[in-house]
Enzyme design. Structure first.
Site, PDB file in Angstrom:
ATOM      1  N   ARG A  51      54.608  89.202  33.617  1.00  0.00           N
ATOM      2  CA  ARG A  51      53.754  89.335  34.723  1.00  0.00           C
ATOM      3  C   ARG A  51      54.189  87.836  35.517  1.00  0.00           C
ATOM      4  O   ARG A  51      54.425  87.826  36.544  1.00  0.00           O
ATOM      5  CB  ARG A  51      52.189  89.271  34.668  1.00  0.00           C
ATOM      6  CG  ARG A  51      51.881  90.767  34.442  1.00  0.00           C
ATOM      7  CD  ARG A  51      52.385  91.374  33.096  1.00  0.00           C
ATOM      8  NE  ARG A  51      52.005  90.763  31.950  1.00  0.00           N
ATOM      9  CZ  ARG A  51      52.782  90.746  30.899  1.00  0.00           C
ATOM     10  NH1 ARG A  51      53.817  91.766  30.688  1.00  0.00           N
ATOM     11  NH2 ARG A  51      52.220  90.392  29.913  1.00  0.00           N
ATOM     12  N   CYS A  85      44.795  92.204  30.584  1.00  0.00           N
ATOM     13  CA  CYS A  85      45.703  90.852  30.907  1.00  0.00           C
ATOM     14  C   CYS A  85      45.266  90.502  32.130  1.00  0.00           C
ATOM     15  O   CYS A  85      44.994  90.951  33.172  1.00  0.00           O
ATOM     16  CB  CYS A  85      47.275  91.413  31.014  1.00  0.00           C
ATOM     17  SG  CYS A  85      48.053  89.915  31.813  1.00  0.00           S
ATOM     18  N   THR A  87      46.466  87.837  34.020  1.00  0.00           N
ATOM     19  CA  THR A  87      47.726  87.735  35.095  1.00  0.00           C
ATOM     20  C   THR A  87      47.894  89.063  35.794  1.00  0.00           C
ATOM     21  O   THR A  87      48.231  89.170  36.982  1.00  0.00           O
ATOM     22  CB  THR A  87      48.958  87.105  34.448  1.00  0.00           C
ATOM     23  OG1 THR A  87      48.734  86.129  33.495  1.00  0.00           O
ATOM     24  CG2 THR A  87      50.021  86.758  35.434  1.00  0.00           C
ATOM     25  N   THR A 129      47.724  81.334  32.626  1.00  0.00           N
ATOM     26  CA  THR A 129      49.018  81.224  32.675  1.00  0.00           C
ATOM     27  C   THR A 129      49.534  80.867  34.085  1.00  0.00           C
ATOM     28  O   THR A 129      48.706  80.874  34.884  1.00  0.00           O
ATOM     29  CB  THR A 129      49.732  82.752  32.471  1.00  0.00           C
ATOM     30  OG1 THR A 129      49.241  83.393  33.629  1.00  0.00           O
ATOM     31  CG2 THR A 129      49.411  83.486  31.224  1.00  0.00           C
ATOM     32  N   LYS A 170      51.251  84.086  20.788  1.00  0.00           N
ATOM     33  CA  LYS A 170      51.938  85.236  20.914  1.00  0.00           C
ATOM     34  C   LYS A 170      53.053  85.113  19.714  1.00  0.00           C
ATOM     35  O   LYS A 170      53.519  86.241  19.379  1.00  0.00           O
ATOM     36  CB  LYS A 170      52.666  85.104  22.219  1.00  0.00           C
ATOM     37  CG  LYS A 170      51.693  85.494  23.374  1.00  0.00           C
ATOM     38  CD  LYS A 170      52.658  85.515  24.754  1.00  0.00           C
ATOM     39  CE  LYS A 170      51.914  85.927  26.032  1.00  0.00           C
ATOM     40  NZ  LYS A 170      51.288  87.445  25.803  1.00  0.00           N
ATOM     41  N   CYS A 200      43.068  83.593  29.816  1.00  0.00           N
ATOM     42  CA  CYS A 200      44.426  84.285  29.157  1.00  0.00           C
ATOM     43  C   CYS A 200      44.015  84.661  27.956  1.00  0.00           C
ATOM     44  O   CYS A 200      43.184  83.869  27.050  1.00  0.00           O
ATOM     45  CB  CYS A 200      45.285  83.499  29.010  1.00  0.00           C
ATOM     46  SG  CYS A 200      46.919  84.283  28.231  1.00  0.00           S
TER      47      CYS A 200
END
Length: 248
Positions: A51, A85, A87, A129, A170, A200
């Protein structure tokens, strides 16, 4: 036995985001036995394009991949969709125009949580993000409610710490990610933020792992969305998915 309409969770961006939202729904739901829990379907396909790359660097759009997930959830009998998510909420309205199902909004969920812990007009901040910041997922709508966003004295350095914390988390280095994210939160609190929106999925997970005392100043957007999912389900007890959808 209580019956609930089925919730559809659009995950896979990355895959831990959907699993984290599912876990928070299970943990927060006031169920006394297995049968009282919310039925949900998780769609998790991590190959959906990034994204932030799409928003900042003209990368491939994730919209078609997200629409594949929405349509799969429709066909599976979901009565409502939640996007794990943050984003990806940059495409919220585009998704809403292409489905007959209601799609929950993480910003609405966060706004409700903020109203219960800080007064309108209070200084707040956002850790997210670069894509979420760039797309203005949160800021205009919360500013319209009277909240005042503060920034770090050195915003580029602060965002670099956020980026690194998310990347490490991540990659499975969750404690190191949490340490970087705790360092990123410090200048926001120093700037006067009463609450820092953890916008996030990886951020609250990593902060909890490193057991920083600063985590108490965070507002977990994923937990807020989980509570919105629970509220939707409880409001539709006794209805099947098709009935609940027609009532939206």
């Amino acid at each position: 036995m209580n019956t609930h309409a089925t919730l559809g969770i659009l995950g896979g961006m990355g895959p831990a985001a959907g699993i984290d939202l599912c876990r928070k729904i299970v943990d927060q739901h006031p169920a006394d036995r297995d049968q009282d829990h919310i039925p949900f379907i998780l769609y998790s396909v991590p190959q959906i394009p990034d994204r932030t790359e799409a928003l900042l660097r003209d990368g491939a759009s994730p919209l078609d991949g997200m629409l594949d997930g929405v349509h799969a959830l429709e066909q599976s009998g979901a009565g409502c969709i939640a996007i794990a998510c943050n984003t990806a909420h940059a495409w919220l309205e585009a998704l809403r125009t292409r489905t007959h199902l209601p799609v929950l909004d993480v910003v609405d969920a966060v706004a409700g949580e903020l109203s219960r812990c800080v007064a309108p007009g209070s200084p707040i901040a956002l850790m997210a993000t670069e894509g979420t910041h760039h797309a203005n997922v949160y800021r205009p709508r919360l500013e319209a409610l009277g909240y005042h966003f503060v920034s770090a004295a050195e915003p580029l350095a602060q965002q670099a710490l956020v980026n690194e914390g998310i990347r490490l988390t991540k990659a499975g280095e969750i404690r190191r990610g949490g340490e970087a994210l705790a360092m990123a939160m410090e200048p926001l609190l120093a700037a006067g933020a009463q609450r820092v929106i953890l916008g996030c999925t990886e951020i609250p997970v990593a902060l909890a792992m490193c057991e920083t005392p600063l985590a108490r100043f965070g507002l977990d957007a994923s937990a807020a969305l989980a509570r919105a999912c629970i509220a939707w389900s409880l409001a539709h007890e006794g209805h099947d998915s098709h009935t609940s959808t027609s009532q939206q």
